[in-house]
Structures are given as structure tokens and as C-alpha cells.
Motif scaffolding. Structure first.
Motif, PDB file in Angstrom:
ATOM      1  N   MET A  98       0.756  -1.120   0.032  1.00 26.63           N
ATOM      2  CA  MET A  98       0.063   0.067  -0.032  1.00 26.63           C
ATOM      3  C   MET A  98       0.922   1.251   0.091  1.00 26.63           C
ATOM      4  O   MET A  98       1.804   1.251   0.618  1.00 26.63           O
ATOM      5  CB  MET A  98      -0.931   0.047   1.263  1.00 26.63           C
ATOM      6  CG  MET A  98      -2.166  -0.965   1.135  1.00 26.63           C
ATOM      7  SD  MET A  98      -3.173  -0.494  -0.094  1.00 26.63           S
ATOM      8  CE  MET A  98      -3.996   1.064   0.060  1.00 26.63           C
ATOM      9  N   GLN A  99       0.481   2.267  -0.716  1.00 30.82           N
ATOM     10  CA  GLN A  99       1.118   3.541  -0.739  1.00 30.82           C
ATOM     11  C   GLN A  99       0.098   4.511  -0.847  1.00 30.82           C
ATOM     12  O   GLN A  99      -0.511   4.921  -1.826  1.00 30.82           O
ATOM     13  CB  GLN A  99       1.953   3.793  -2.106  1.00 30.82           C
ATOM     14  CG  GLN A  99       3.332   3.023  -1.821  1.00 30.82           C
ATOM     15  CD  GLN A  99       4.067   3.253  -2.925  1.00 30.82           C
ATOM     16  OE1 GLN A  99       3.738   3.913  -4.094  1.00 30.82           O
ATOM     17  NE2 GLN A  99       5.658   2.833  -3.065  1.00 30.82           N
ATOM     18  N   ASN A 101      -3.484   5.725  -0.549  1.00 29.23           N
ATOM     19  CA  ASN A 101      -4.803   5.062  -1.240  1.00 29.23           C
ATOM     20  C   ASN A 101      -4.774   4.389  -2.410  1.00 29.23           C
ATOM     21  O   ASN A 101      -5.735   4.118  -3.007  1.00 29.23           O
ATOM     22  CB  ASN A 101      -5.668   6.398  -1.453  1.00 29.23           C
ATOM     23  CG  ASN A 101      -6.987   5.974  -1.264  1.00 29.23           C
ATOM     24  OD1 ASN A 101      -7.304   4.858  -0.722  1.00 29.23           O
ATOM     25  ND2 ASN A 101      -7.979   6.414  -2.248  1.00 29.23           N
ATOM     26  N   VAL A 102      -3.389   3.876  -2.777  1.00 31.40           N
ATOM     27  CA  VAL A 102      -3.059   3.228  -3.773  1.00 31.40           C
ATOM     28  C   VAL A 102      -2.530   1.836  -3.607  1.00 31.40           C
ATOM     29  O   VAL A 102      -1.471   1.880  -2.874  1.00 31.40           O
ATOM     30  CB  VAL A 102      -2.231   3.961  -4.855  1.00 31.40           C
ATOM     31  CG1 VAL A 102      -2.005   3.119  -6.323  1.00 31.40           C
ATOM     32  CG2 VAL A 102      -2.862   5.019  -5.314  1.00 31.40           C
ATOM     33  N   LEU A 103      -2.863   0.618  -4.024  1.00 33.90           N
ATOM     34  CA  LEU A 103      -2.402  -0.598  -3.867  1.00 33.90           C
ATOM     35  C   LEU A 103      -1.498  -0.719  -5.228  1.00 33.90           C
ATOM     36  O   LEU A 103      -1.978  -0.999  -6.343  1.00 33.90           O
ATOM     37  CB  LEU A 103      -3.474  -1.776  -3.845  1.00 33.90           C
ATOM     38  CG  LEU A 103      -2.984  -3.103  -3.618  1.00 33.90           C
ATOM     39  CD1 LEU A 103      -2.393  -3.344  -2.417  1.00 33.90           C
ATOM     40  CD2 LEU A 103      -4.218  -4.183  -3.695  1.00 33.90           C
ATOM     41  N   LYS A 104      -0.134  -0.956  -4.686  1.00 36.23           N
ATOM     42  CA  LYS A 104       0.785  -1.292  -6.006  1.00 36.23           C
ATOM     43  C   LYS A 104       0.777  -2.680  -5.835  1.00 36.23           C
ATOM     44  O   LYS A 104       1.219  -3.459  -5.042  1.00 36.23           O
ATOM     45  CB  LYS A 104       1.989  -0.560  -5.510  1.00 36.23           C
ATOM     46  CG  LYS A 104       1.922   0.873  -5.928  1.00 36.23           C
ATOM     47  CD  LYS A 104       3.403   1.464  -5.881  1.00 36.23           C
ATOM     48  CE  LYS A 104       3.559   2.610  -6.730  1.00 36.23           C
ATOM     49  NZ  LYS A 104       3.156   2.726  -8.073  1.00 36.23           N
ATOM     50  N   ASP A 112       3.725  -2.185 -13.204  1.00 36.39           N
ATOM     51  CA  ASP A 112       3.133  -2.262 -12.072  1.00 36.39           C
ATOM     52  C   ASP A 112       1.691  -1.874 -12.186  1.00 36.39           C
ATOM     53  O   ASP A 112       1.388  -1.122 -12.776  1.00 36.39           O
ATOM     54  CB  ASP A 112       3.918  -1.549 -10.861  1.00 36.39           C
ATOM     55  CG  ASP A 112       5.193  -1.823 -10.607  1.00 36.39           C
ATOM     56  OD1 ASP A 112       5.620  -3.042 -11.198  1.00 36.39           O
ATOM     57  OD2 ASP A 112       5.881  -1.546  -9.942  1.00 36.39           O
ATOM     58  N   ASP A 114      -1.479  -0.049 -10.380  1.00 38.96           N
ATOM     59  CA  ASP A 114      -1.673   0.827  -9.571  1.00 38.96           C
ATOM     60  C   ASP A 114      -3.174   0.617  -9.331  1.00 38.96           C
ATOM     61  O   ASP A 114      -3.925   1.201 -10.172  1.00 38.96           O
ATOM     62  CB  ASP A 114      -1.205   2.121  -9.789  1.00 38.96           C
ATOM     63  CG  ASP A 114      -0.037   2.298  -9.576  1.00 38.96           C
ATOM     64  OD1 ASP A 114       0.778   1.427  -9.079  1.00 38.96           O
ATOM     65  OD2 ASP A 114       0.758   3.274 -10.084  1.00 38.96           O
ATOM     66  N   PHE A 115      -3.944  -0.100  -8.170  1.00 40.77           N
ATOM     67  CA  PHE A 115      -5.260  -0.166  -7.934  1.00 40.77           C
ATOM     68  C   PHE A 115      -5.576   1.006  -6.943  1.00 40.77           C
ATOM     69  O   PHE A 115      -5.131   1.148  -5.843  1.00 40.77           O
ATOM     70  CB  PHE A 115      -5.680  -1.608  -7.482  1.00 40.77           C
ATOM     71  CG  PHE A 115      -6.935  -1.702  -7.128  1.00 40.77           C
ATOM     72  CD1 PHE A 115      -7.823  -2.194  -8.349  1.00 40.77           C
ATOM     73  CD2 PHE A 115      -7.524  -1.684  -5.810  1.00 40.77           C
ATOM     74  CE1 PHE A 115      -8.952  -2.472  -8.193  1.00 40.77           C
ATOM     75  CE2 PHE A 115      -8.817  -1.841  -5.685  1.00 40.77           C
ATOM     76  CZ  PHE A 115      -9.570  -2.370  -6.862  1.00 40.77           C
ATOM     77  N   GLU A 116      -6.623   1.761  -7.630  1.00 41.08           N
ATOM     78  CA  GLU A 116      -6.944   2.898  -6.612  1.00 41.08           C
ATOM     79  C   GLU A 116      -8.133   2.297  -5.663  1.00 41.08           C
ATOM     80  O   GLU A 116      -9.155   1.827  -6.189  1.00 41.08           O
ATOM     81  CB  GLU A 116      -7.688   4.129  -7.593  1.00 41.08           C
ATOM     82  CG  GLU A 116      -8.114   5.475  -6.807  1.00 41.08           C
ATOM     83  CD  GLU A 116      -6.868   6.165  -6.410  1.00 41.08           C
ATOM     84  OE1 GLU A 116      -7.017   6.920  -5.516  1.00 41.08           O
ATOM     85  OE2 GLU A 116      -5.753   6.123  -7.128  1.00 41.08           O
ATOM     86  N   VAL A 117      -7.917   2.461  -4.691  1.00 42.91           N
ATOM     87  CA  VAL A 117      -8.998   2.057  -3.382  1.00 42.91           C
ATOM     88  C   VAL A 117     -10.267   2.957  -3.331  1.00 42.91           C
ATOM     89  O   VAL A 117     -10.130   4.079  -3.095  1.00 42.91           O
ATOM     90  CB  VAL A 117      -8.291   1.808  -2.178  1.00 42.91           C
ATOM     91  CG1 VAL A 117      -9.432   1.425  -1.063  1.00 42.91           C
ATOM     92  CG2 VAL A 117      -7.193   0.904  -2.171  1.00 42.91           C
TER      93      VAL A 117
END
Length: 177
Positions: A98-99, A101-104, A112, A114-117
């Protein structure tokens, strides 16, 4: 008769519910959720429990009876305990972190992911190979977990990919010489 619909939904301590028309609003320690039922059922709160009854004996009323009771039960569970889905990542070099609000996600792709939560869901990565999705909305938690899993579904030969914790993946035998 709906076996599910007949049982009232008990309200645990710290949870309150109000009914206005066809809308049920449930408040608890984790937040507030509401559900609007169809006109085929009537909803009432009595003795610290919510009961759902059908209006008439039509097929649609009986269908909505059990479904509405389940939706109200999910509201109560969400605001009191919350919902949780756990995902596991298997594969060499596959990892998540996690970085903000983004799941890398590193999933063996050329880039890579980048999944925006989305709002209303909490995603954590306690280990590099584990992802936990939590929230008070069962549908949203399940959808976010499914969207994360969609990036790399488990394949049947080596089992690499993102799977739900405890999910069984049917394994296939590879080519023979």
C-alpha cells in the motif's frame, strides 16, 4: 413461507435502527447504512429487532420478503462487525504493498498495477503476499476483492496468481514427454 424472512433481525448492543416508510436506517459503531425496500414488504422495529413481512401472497412479495430480510441483516452486520475478504498472492516475484490510497501490485506484467482504492473500503497489505479488504458494505467489499483478483486469476498448472484465502484451485497435469 420464507424460512429466512420469518426470523426477525436482532439488533446487537450499540446498534439502533429507524424505519421511515420503506427505508431502514441502521446506525452502529462502524457507521450508518440504509436500505430502501420495495412496496411488496413492510418493515417494522419492535423489541430491539427488525421484522420483515410480505404484503399479500403474490410470488413477487414472497421473493422480496427473504431478500429484504437478508439485506437488513447485512446492514446490521456491517455497522456492528463489518465485512472482510482476504486475498493471497502466489508466484515468484508477485507482491503487493500500500502507498497511501493506492495498492501497488507486482504481478509479473511489464508494468506495475496501481489499484485505486474506492471510498468506503479499507485495503491493507500486512505481508507482501497478503491483501485484506474491509468495510461496512458487503457488496462493495466483495466487488473490490474481485476487481483485485481479476488482475491475475490463479492458473491451474502452477497455481500462480491472486486467490481468496482458503480457495481451492483445481490443478491440472502438465505435458508429458
Amino acid at each position: 413461507m420464507s424460512r429466512i424472512g420469518k426470523r426477525p433481525v436482532e439488533l446487537p448492543s450499540g446498534v439502533s435502527a429507524t424505519v421511515s416508510g420503506q427505508t431502514v436506517e441502521v446506525k452502529g459503531p462502524k457507521g450508518t447504512r440504509s436500505f430502501t425496500a420495495t412496496d411488496d414488504v413492510s418493515i417494522s422495529v419492535e423489541d430491539n429487532a427488525i421484522s420483515v413481512t410480505p404484503r399479500g401472497g403474490s410470488k413477487r412479495a414472497r421473493q422480496q420478503w427473504g431478500m429484504s430480510r437478508t439485506m437488513v441483516a447485512n446492514l446490521v452486520t456491517g455497522v456492528s462487525d463489518g465485512f472482510k475478504k482476504q486475498l493471497e498472492i502466489q508466484g515468484v516475484g508477485y507482491r503487493a504493498q500500500m502507498q497511501g490510497n493506492v495498492l501497488k501490485l507486482n504481478l509479473g506484467l511489464s508494468h506495475d498495477v496501481d489499484f485505486e482504492v474506492p471510498e468506503g473500503v479499507t485495503v491493507t497489505a500486512p505481508k507482501q503476499t497478503e491483501i485484506t479488504v474491509e468495510g461496512i458494505d458487503q457488496q462493495l467489499v466483495g466487488q473490490v476483492a474481485a476487481n483485485i483478483r481479476e488482475w491475475r486469476k490463479p492458473e491451474p498448472y502452477k497455481g500462480k496468481g491472486i486467490r481468496y484465502k482458503g480457495e481451492f484451485i483445481f490443478r491440472k497435469e502438465g505435458k508429458k514427454k
